[in-house]
Each structure stands twice: as C-alpha cells, then as structure tokens.
Write a protein that holds these residues in place. Structure first.
Motif, PDB file in Angstrom:
ATOM      1  N   LYS A  99       0.811  -1.217   0.000  1.00  0.00           N
ATOM      2  CA  LYS A  99       0.000   0.000   0.000  1.00  0.00           C
ATOM      3  C   LYS A  99       0.841   1.263   0.000  1.00  0.00           C
ATOM      4  O   LYS A  99       0.408   2.299  -0.495  1.00  0.00           O
ATOM      5  CB  LYS A  99      -0.920   0.012   1.229  1.00  0.00           C
ATOM      6  N   SER A 100       2.043   1.228   0.560  1.00  0.00           N
ATOM      7  CA  SER A 100       2.897   2.416   0.676  1.00  0.00           C
ATOM      8  C   SER A 100       3.983   2.366  -0.403  1.00  0.00           C
ATOM      9  O   SER A 100       4.865   1.495  -0.361  1.00  0.00           O
ATOM     10  CB  SER A 100       3.525   2.478   2.074  1.00  0.00           C
ATOM     11  N   GLN A 101       3.908   3.288  -1.361  1.00  0.00           N
ATOM     12  CA  GLN A 101       4.902   3.316  -2.432  1.00  0.00           C
ATOM     13  C   GLN A 101       6.292   3.633  -1.893  1.00  0.00           C
ATOM     14  O   GLN A 101       7.291   3.084  -2.362  1.00  0.00           O
ATOM     15  CB  GLN A 101       4.498   4.365  -3.489  1.00  0.00           C
ATOM     16  N   LYS A 102       6.365   4.502  -0.889  1.00  0.00           N
ATOM     17  CA  LYS A 102       7.669   4.876  -0.354  1.00  0.00           C
ATOM     18  C   LYS A 102       8.344   3.697   0.323  1.00  0.00           C
ATOM     19  O   LYS A 102       9.529   3.432   0.119  1.00  0.00           O
ATOM     20  CB  LYS A 102       7.522   6.026   0.631  1.00  0.00           C
ATOM     21  N   ARG A 103       7.582   2.947   1.131  1.00  0.00           N
ATOM     22  CA  ARG A 103       8.152   1.791   1.813  1.00  0.00           C
ATOM     23  C   ARG A 103       8.517   0.695   0.804  1.00  0.00           C
ATOM     24  O   ARG A 103       9.509  -0.007   0.962  1.00  0.00           O
ATOM     25  CB  ARG A 103       7.161   1.262   2.851  1.00  0.00           C
ATOM     26  N   LYS A 104       7.709   0.573  -0.237  1.00  0.00           N
ATOM     27  CA  LYS A 104       8.016  -0.423  -1.268  1.00  0.00           C
ATOM     28  C   LYS A 104       9.293  -0.059  -2.021  1.00  0.00           C
ATOM     29  O   LYS A 104      10.112  -0.917  -2.346  1.00  0.00           O
ATOM     30  CB  LYS A 104       6.836  -0.530  -2.236  1.00  0.00           C
TER      31      LYS A 104
ATOM     32  N   THR B   4       2.915  -1.677 -11.366  1.00  0.00           N
ATOM     33  CA  THR B   4       2.801  -0.422 -10.627  1.00  0.00           C
ATOM     34  C   THR B   4       2.929   0.734 -11.590  1.00  0.00           C
ATOM     35  O   THR B   4       3.482   0.591 -12.692  1.00  0.00           O
ATOM     36  CB  THR B   4       3.887  -0.328  -9.534  1.00  0.00           C
ATOM     37  N   ARG B   5       2.415   1.877 -11.182  1.00  0.00           N
ATOM     38  CA  ARG B   5       2.548   3.084 -11.988  1.00  0.00           C
ATOM     39  C   ARG B   5       3.744   3.933 -11.556  1.00  0.00           C
ATOM     40  O   ARG B   5       4.007   4.965 -12.152  1.00  0.00           O
ATOM     41  CB  ARG B   5       1.270   3.914 -11.889  1.00  0.00           C
ATOM     42  N   ASP B   6       4.399   3.504 -10.501  1.00  0.00           N
ATOM     43  CA  ASP B   6       5.577   4.236 -10.009  1.00  0.00           C
ATOM     44  C   ASP B   6       6.750   3.957 -10.938  1.00  0.00           C
ATOM     45  O   ASP B   6       7.242   2.827 -11.037  1.00  0.00           O
ATOM     46  CB  ASP B   6       5.906   3.795  -8.582  1.00  0.00           C
ATOM     47  N   LEU B   7       7.220   4.975 -11.637  1.00  0.00           N
ATOM     48  CA  LEU B   7       8.288   4.798 -12.622  1.00  0.00           C
ATOM     49  C   LEU B   7       9.610   4.403 -11.967  1.00  0.00           C
ATOM     50  O   LEU B   7      10.399   3.651 -12.548  1.00  0.00           O
ATOM     51  CB  LEU B   7       8.465   6.094 -13.433  1.00  0.00           C
ATOM     52  N   VAL B   8       9.845   4.896 -10.753  1.00  0.00           N
ATOM     53  CA  VAL B   8      11.089   4.552 -10.050  1.00  0.00           C
ATOM     54  C   VAL B   8      11.130   3.060  -9.743  1.00  0.00           C
ATOM     55  O   VAL B   8      12.148   2.386  -9.945  1.00  0.00           O
ATOM     56  CB  VAL B   8      11.223   5.384  -8.757  1.00  0.00           C
TER      57      VAL B   8
END
Length: 901
Positions: free
Chosen positions: A95-100, A130-134
């Motif tokens: 659920k947390s993009q930062k922690r992932k 995921t949509r997070d490019l990083v």
C-alpha cells in the motif's frame, strides 16, 4: 518499537555498563558492524528490521553467529534475503509506495554488492505491476541482471514486459523494450520481434532510438531473425529520421553490422544529408558521423571544399572529440597537398591549444599526443605557439613529459635559443625523468639543426651552443649524476651528426670518465674518447686506467655495456695512435677473450683479434668506418618504428595515438575493427616508408651491424612489416672463389633473406636472359591496388610456391640509382611496395610487390642491379591463374619505368 528508545539488557556478571559512544565514521547509529546499519546510515545495508519491521518482529534483533564466528555475515545476508521476501509479500508494504521503494532499493543494493538475490525473482516480478516509474526502473534492472542466467524465470516476465511495451507512456515503452532486448535468451526472440518492429515506427524518439539499439542486440542474438526482417534497409531508411539521436544510433549500428563489408555504405546524398544536420547532433552522434567521412572520396575538388566548409564550424566545437574528428577528415581530404595541409593546421592550431589549456589533465594528455602527431606530419605548423608548451609547475608529470618532447619538435632556427633556455631550467628539476627528458630534448634540437637543414649556418651555430651547454652538464657529475650521464649520451648523438664539434667536447672527456657512474653515460664518454684520439692527447692514457682495472669493471652496474664500449674505443685508438695503444690493446683483448661474463663480448674480442691477424688495414675498414648518423629528430630505428606516423594517421582520434602504436599491437585479433583502411595522401611524412639509418647504434662505443631483413619480413605478432632500407656491413674483401654455376630461373626457390645478404643463394643476375627492350607505356592489362600489404612470411611462401617466373627481363642502365630509398620511392609512386632492400658492395637488391585490383592476387618482383655491369635484372612471380603472363609483363614494365625513369 523505536530504534533509539530500546532498553539495554543487564550486562553479564563481571562487566560494567559502558557509556554510550557516538557513531563513528563508516558506522550506523545502531552501533553494529557493517551489515547491521540503522535507518539513517548510508553504506552497506543493515538488517531490514532497521528500516521496516513487520508486525511481530523485533527490528533490533541482531543475527546470531555460529560458534566459530566465521560465517557471521553470510548467515546475516541469508536471513536478510528471506526477510526481503517477506517484506515484498507484505500487504502493508504494497500500500505504501515509499516503503516499497525502500525494500526494492535494498534488493538492488544487494545485487550490486554481488549477493545472489535471484530467489526473489518471483516477488520482484509481482512488483512490476505499478505506476511508479522509479519502482519499474529498479525492477527492470533486476530482471535484466538475472534473466540471462535464469531463462526459465525470464519467461515469467514476458507478458508483463510486452504489456508495458504497449503503454501510453513513451518512457515505459522504451524501458520495457530495452529490458526485453536485454534478456539475451535465444528462445525468447519470437516474443521480442513484434515489439521491436513496432518501436521503429513509434511516435516518440526515445522509443525509436531504443529500438535501433535493440536491432544490434537482435543481430548478435539471432542473425537469421535479423536477416529475415530486412532490418539493414530499415536502418538506411531511418537515416532520414527527424530525431538526431535516432540517426546517430542508426549510424553506429550500421557501422558495426556492416563491419565485415568495410562499414556502412556511403554516397554523396548520405554524406551531404548527414553533414547538413551535423549541428543538431550531440557529441556522441557528431563523433560517430565524423568517423565515417575519411572513408568517403569526393568526386571532385569542388565537393572537397564543400565538405570542408560544412565542417569548418565544428573546429570551434566545445567537444575535443568532435574537433579531432574534424581534423582527421580535413587531413584525409587534403592528403597529398602540403600547402592545403598547412592551411588546415593554421585553422586547427588555435582550437587545439584552447582545448589543451582548458581540458582536464587526462583529456589534455590525449590532445597533446595528437598534437605531437600533427607536428610530425606538418613540421613548422605549430612553431609560433611554442611558448604554450612551456611547463607549468602545477601540471601533472605526464603532461610535462609530453610538453618537453613537443618543445624539441617545435624548435627552429628562430626559436631554438628560447626553447633551450627554458629546457635548461627543467634540468635542475627534482623529477629525475623530467630532468633527463629536458637534456634529451636539447640533444635532439642540436641534431635537427645542422648546416644542411633549413636553419643553415644559423642552425650550426645554435647546435654549437647546445654542445657547450651539454659539456657544462658533464661537470655536474658529482652533484647531479643523472644529468651528467644523460648529457654524455646526448653528446655522443650530436657528435655523430656534427663530427666537427669534437673539439668542444674532447677536453672535458678525461674528467667526465672519472666521475660519470651511469653505465650508459660512461659508455658514451668512452665512445667519444675513441672518436677523439686524433685531437686529444690524453685519450689513450684515460682508457689505459680502465684497462688496467678491467677486473673491477665486472663489479660495476651495466658492466657489459662499458666493456663493449671500451673494446671498440681502444680498437679505434689503435688505428689512430698505434705505438701508444698496441700493448694496452693486447692486454684488453686477452681480458675480453677470457671473460666468461658475456658471450657477446667474448665473440667480439675474438673477431677483432682475427681481423688484426688478417691484416690491420682490413680491421680498420670494418671497425673505424664512418659512424651512423642519427636521424633528424635524434631518434633511432626502434623509435621511428614505434611512432609509425603513417599507421597512426589511419587511427587518428583513437587510443592508438595516445599509446604511440597501432591498435593491432594491443587489441586482440577478435576485437579488431574490420573497417576498410583509409588511404591517406602522399603528403610529407605520409607517402614514403620511414627512412632507416644505415646501422642501429647499440652502445655509445660501437655501431652494430644493420638489421637484416629477417626481423622485418617475419615481423613479430604477425604485423605487416614496413618497407625498410637495409645496408650490409662493409667487410674485408674475401679471397677469390670460383664463381657458382649459373642456375635457371625456374630453379630459384632459395631463401629470399639469405639471397638478399648473399648467404649462398644464386642471384638471378647471373642468369643468362635475353635482354628485353624497354617499353614506354604501361600496359592496361594490370591495374594495381593502392596500399598493398603482405607479411614477410606470406611473401616467402608465395615466392617459394612458384617454381618458374611469370616474367623476367634484363636491361642496361644509363646511371645507377643513388640508393635503395630512391628506388623504393619511385616504386611506391606506381603503387608497388617494397618488402626489403639491400645495398651491397657489388649490387643492389630489392624485393617488392604489387596487388592486382581485379583479382586481389599479389605479384612479387625481385630486382637486382649489378653495379659493375650497369645492368638490372627483374624476376616476376605470381599465383594468378588467368592472364598471368600479361599481368606479370605489365608489372615488369612498371618496375622498369619506375627505376629507369
């Protein structure tokens, strides 16, 4: 539980609580060893519990060690990898993009440290949705790193990557395509073909340029699939792409794919299209395009100037690579026109010096190496800017060394005094190598400035002043011994060039012999004493002390050099002052013949003794012959071959120039470029083969016999030998011997090298062949290729395989050729290269060859000029099948025309 608020457990009995210590450099706030860092550290990763602790776990729990304590870190990492797997599966982390991000970053960190985290492949594949490019970038990096070694696991990610390759985001499409092509699994090529083909027509330049590079990966992965897609034509069509980066990638890919055929095809429309868009390209693309142009031959002079005008602004580019690439193109276009090359150098001079002054030391070193090559190619072009080569105190040493070498090349009649004054300041430098190079540069300047040079009488006066300065260096032997030793070696070189200056050097030699300790410097002083025996009264007595102390020389460093120089110098003094030297020479020969420390010295002394027994007049001819002069820049044959200006110009703007030798000498054969060699024009220093001195000085005390053809014909490492001039040593006339029986030309299959130096093979000149009348025009039956190249072993094998000549002729000469170098230059003007040549007492022999442009076969020729009969004999051999006689006859006519004029 907070990391910093944990409660410490009670210490074991007998121990006391220690006060808390602040974290040291390289440690984490947790206080543990590497591998147990806290959340704010930046180094080797610690346990995952220090970053994100799943419910029910203790983030401060340290991993246990075995009883031996030797597997602490290994066990810790294994536990961490398992903990990473749990975290990747944790729903809270999802659920947390930062922690992932933090967890995946930890995985990538372990991968870069060499820890095997391939067990996490399945969990990482799930994270790609995921949509997070990083996160996508990190997952793509992970997949590309482990897919080739785990082809079964790689199949799991195909569907996801194909889906991303159709994404609306061009960055995601490009990254997915690059990852697909980085799998390097031949079984998955069928899944890559469709996304790759679509990428070439994508609307975004990033995707297209990624697809172009993907074609190169496909070419190396599956050649059949590449050919089936007809991608070569597609790449040529994409040269018209609007994105310059796409065009640059197409050029690079075509060059590598078409390398077996000599590189990508070039014609006028392609070249002009690329040149007109050259200003749009970044440095990488600009350099790639400039690398193509030396292969293109303009149709006329107008097109040549059109190309030069289009490239002229690139000389002012901020990129040194682009500037040097432009210089290479200019030199190719102006090859053979010395005046145009000088004008090009005038345009290049200011940008090149600007880059040298502003570039980092590494880049400046490469630029100075290229500048040295340009100075050798166009002498005098950079002379007005000699002050830019003065050494600065804060420059790195490798820059200083190059600048000192350049100062020696830039010195002329007008600038030599200023340059020598500057070099004199470097002599006292604490850097021994720089000090020696400064003295060496002064000696090279003195060798270049002789009365026969462009400097004239003024140059001779400058050379005399340099000699006086070098004599002063001899007096510094007690203070700076390396300066005195280097000065003695350079004085020996200068005296070979200017024998008339012996009077300035001779008075200082006896004292220098006592104080110079360096073996090469002492050998140089001994050689000069042997040359100055007629003008220096003390010369024999100075050497007599060394002869009497011959056993003590064996304890010196470099004893063999000193002994060889002493032996030869004493022999020379004997012919100048026999009464004084006779007895000491006898003692020296006795010592040398009995000396077992050097086989060469023993053999030389025995040879000298036998020569004296045969007659002093014969020995004098052999030993006291004229010393070999050093070449114009003070270098010897080995240095000339090492520089290889002609070969280096073909590899201008590459590391070959920095290393000072062709790339074939340091690049493995399977990695060498297959591109066609660029044919340079016949400008100064380019068209003719390097001149070889008559002999190679091995020590300052004697001149060794010149190189035979064997070293160059059978060149080391399989490299083709440059045509050289070989001069046989002058030997006493042997007793008359019966003439050998004439041998028919068809039976002549002896060793070429032995025949060149008269080691027993019957020369073709003794064959009775009917004279052939000279034919003026060159027959059109033969069209010779420019720049033929064949190794010595190939030449010998081809000559021996042909039992009978294809053509032969014998004709009278109106005048003898001046030397072998004149013959080689005349032949080279007709595209006939020389393999080896020899100027013997009674004849001149030349082994040359040409290459038929139509068949690609070689035609070999042996030329023998009889000095006594004023006749020239030519024998032609070849393995050509069709039209062999006509082509051999045409080469015979070419050789006759070249030598006889």
């Amino acid at each position: 539980m907070s990391y910093f608020n944990r409660k410490s457990s009670a210490p074991p009995p007998g121990q006391h609580n220690a006060p808390p210590m602040p974290p040291q450099q390289g440690q984490y706030p947790g206080g543990g060893p590497p591998g147990q860092g806290g959340p704010h550290g930046g180094g080797p990763p610690g346990p995952i519990g220090s970053v994100i602790a799943p419910h029910g776990t203790n983030p401060n729990a340290s991993p246990t060690t075995d009883s031996a304590g030797g597997s602490y870190f290994a066990e810790s990492r294994k536990g961490e990898v398992n903990e990473l797997r749990q975290l990747l599966k944790n729903f809270t982390i999802e659920k947390s993009q930062k922690r992932k991000r933090d967890v995946i970053k930890k995985v990538i960190m372990y991968m870069t440290l060499g820890i095997d985290v391939s067990r996490l492949f399945t969990e990482m594949m799930l994270a790609i949705e995921t949509r997070d490019l990083v996160i996508k970038k990190m997952v793509y990096l992970f997949i590309g790193g482990y897919a080739s070694g785990n082809p079964d696991l790689a199949q799991m990610c195909i569907n996801s990557l194909q889906k991303d390759a159709s994404s609306e985001d061009p960055t995601v499409r490009g990254l997915a395509l690059r990852t697909l092509l980085s799998l390097r699994v031949p079984q998955l090529v069928e899944y890559v073909a469709d996304p790759l083909k679509k990428s070439l027509t994508d609307g975004h330049g990033y995707v297209r340029k990624t697809g172009v590079i993907g074609l190169l990966k496909l070419y190396h992965l599956d050649r059949a699939a590449f050919d089936e897609g007809n991608y070569v034509d597609v790449l040529y069509d994409m040269l018209r792409d609007t994105d310059p980066q796409v065009v640059a990638n197409c050029v690079v890919v075509l060059e590598e794919i078409m390398a077996p055929e000599g590189g990508m095809a070039l014609n006028r429309p392609i070249v002009l299209h690329l040149l007109n868009r050259l200003h749009e390209f970044p440095e990488f693309g600009m350099t790639a395009i400039l690398g193509l142009l030396p292969r293109y031959k303009p149709e006329d002079e107008g097109e040549t100037f059109q190309i030069m005008n289009l490239l002229d602004p690139i000389l002012r580019s901020s990129s040194p690579a682009a500037m040097l690439g432009t210089v290479r193109v200019f030199l190719h276009l102006t090859g053979g026109n010395t005046e145009m090359q000088m004008r090009v150098m005038e345009r290049v001079r200011a940008p090149l010096l600007t880059h040298v002054a502003s570039a980092p030391p590494e880049c400046a070193h490469a630029l100075l190496s290229h500048m040295e090559l340009l100075v050798r190619l166009c002498p005098g072009a950079f002379d007005p800017e000699y002050r830019q080569m003065y050494v600065r105190y804060n420059e790195p040493t490798h820059i200083k060394y190059l600048k000192v070498n350049l100062l020696a090349l830039l010195a002329g009649a007008e600038t030599a005094q200023d340059i020598c004054s500057e070099l004199s300041e470097y002599v006292s430098d604490v850097n021994v190598r720089l000090s020696r190079l400064a003295v060496r540069a002064m000696g090279r300047i003195a060798c270049r400035l002789h009365p026969g040079s462009s400097a004239g009488a003024e140059g001779a006066a400058i050379a005399e002043g340099i000699v006086c300065r070098l004599v002063e260096f001899l007096e510094l032997a007690a203070l700076v011994p390396h300066v005195a030793a280097e000065g003695a070696c350079r004085l020996a070189d200068v005296l070979r060039r200017h024998p008339a200056l012996r009077g300035h050097v001779a008075p200082a030699l006896p004292k220098a012999l006592r104080h110079v300790s360096d073996p090469h410097g002492k050998a140089a002083v001994i050689w000069m004493l042997g040359e100055s025996g007629d003008i220096l009264v003390e010369a024999p007595y100075a050497l007599e002390k060394l002869i009497d102390g011959y056993p003590s020389i064996g304890r010196m460093r470099g004893q063999s050099v000193i002994k060889a120089a002493l032996l030869t110098a004493t022999m020379k003094l004997f012919f100048k002052r026999p009464p004084e030297v006779r007895e000491m020479l006898g003692r020296l020969l006795t010592h040398a013949v009995e000396d077992v420390s050097s086989q060469d010295l023993h053999d030389r002394a025995l040879t000298y003794y036998r020569l004296l027994r045969a007659g002093p007049e014969h020995a004098e001819v052999v030993i006291s012959g004229r010393s070999a002069e050093v070449s114009g820049d003070g270098g010897f044959l080995e240095e000339d071959l090492k520089r290889g200006t002609r070969d280096l110009m073909r590899e201008f703007n590459t590391l070959a120039v920095v290393y000072g030798r062709p790339s074939d000498s340091f690049v493995a054969e399977k990695y060498r470029s297959k591109a066609v060699d660029v044919e340079w024009g016949e400008g100064e220093g380019m068209a003719r083969p390097p001149e070889a001195p008559a002999a190679v000085p091995t020590t300052a005390g004697e001149t060794a016999a010149p190189l035979t053809g064997e070293m160059d014909l059978m060149s080391i490492g399989g490299q083709p030998a440059e045509p050289q001039t070989f001069v046989a040593p002058v030997a006493p006339a042997p007793a008359p011997a019966p003439a050998p029986a004439p041998a028919a030309p068809s039976d002549f299959t002896g060793d070429l090298l032995g025949d060149l130096l008269d080691f027993g093979a019957p020369p073709p000149a003794s064959v009775s062949v009917a004279p052939v009348a000279p034919v003026a025009p060159v027959a059109p039956a033969l069209r010779l290729a420019t720049g033929p190249n064949i190794t010595g072993s190939e030449y010998q094998a081809l000559w021996s395989s042909e039992p009978s000549p294809a053509a032969e002729g014998k004709m009278p000469l109106a005048a003898l050729p001046t030397d072998t170098l004149h013959i080689e230059r005349s032949l080279l003007a007709f595209d006939v290269a020389t393999m080896a040549s020899g100027d013997l007492p009674n004849e001149i022999k030349v082994f040359c060859y040409g290459k038929d442009a139509d068949t690609g076969k070689f035609l070999l020729a042996q030329v023998v000029v009889d000095k006594n009969l004023m006749e020239m004999s030519v024998v032609i051999k070849s393995d050509i099948v069709e039209g062999k006689a006509e082509k051999a006859g045409a080469l015979l006519e070419i050789v006759q025309r070249a030598i006889m004029g």
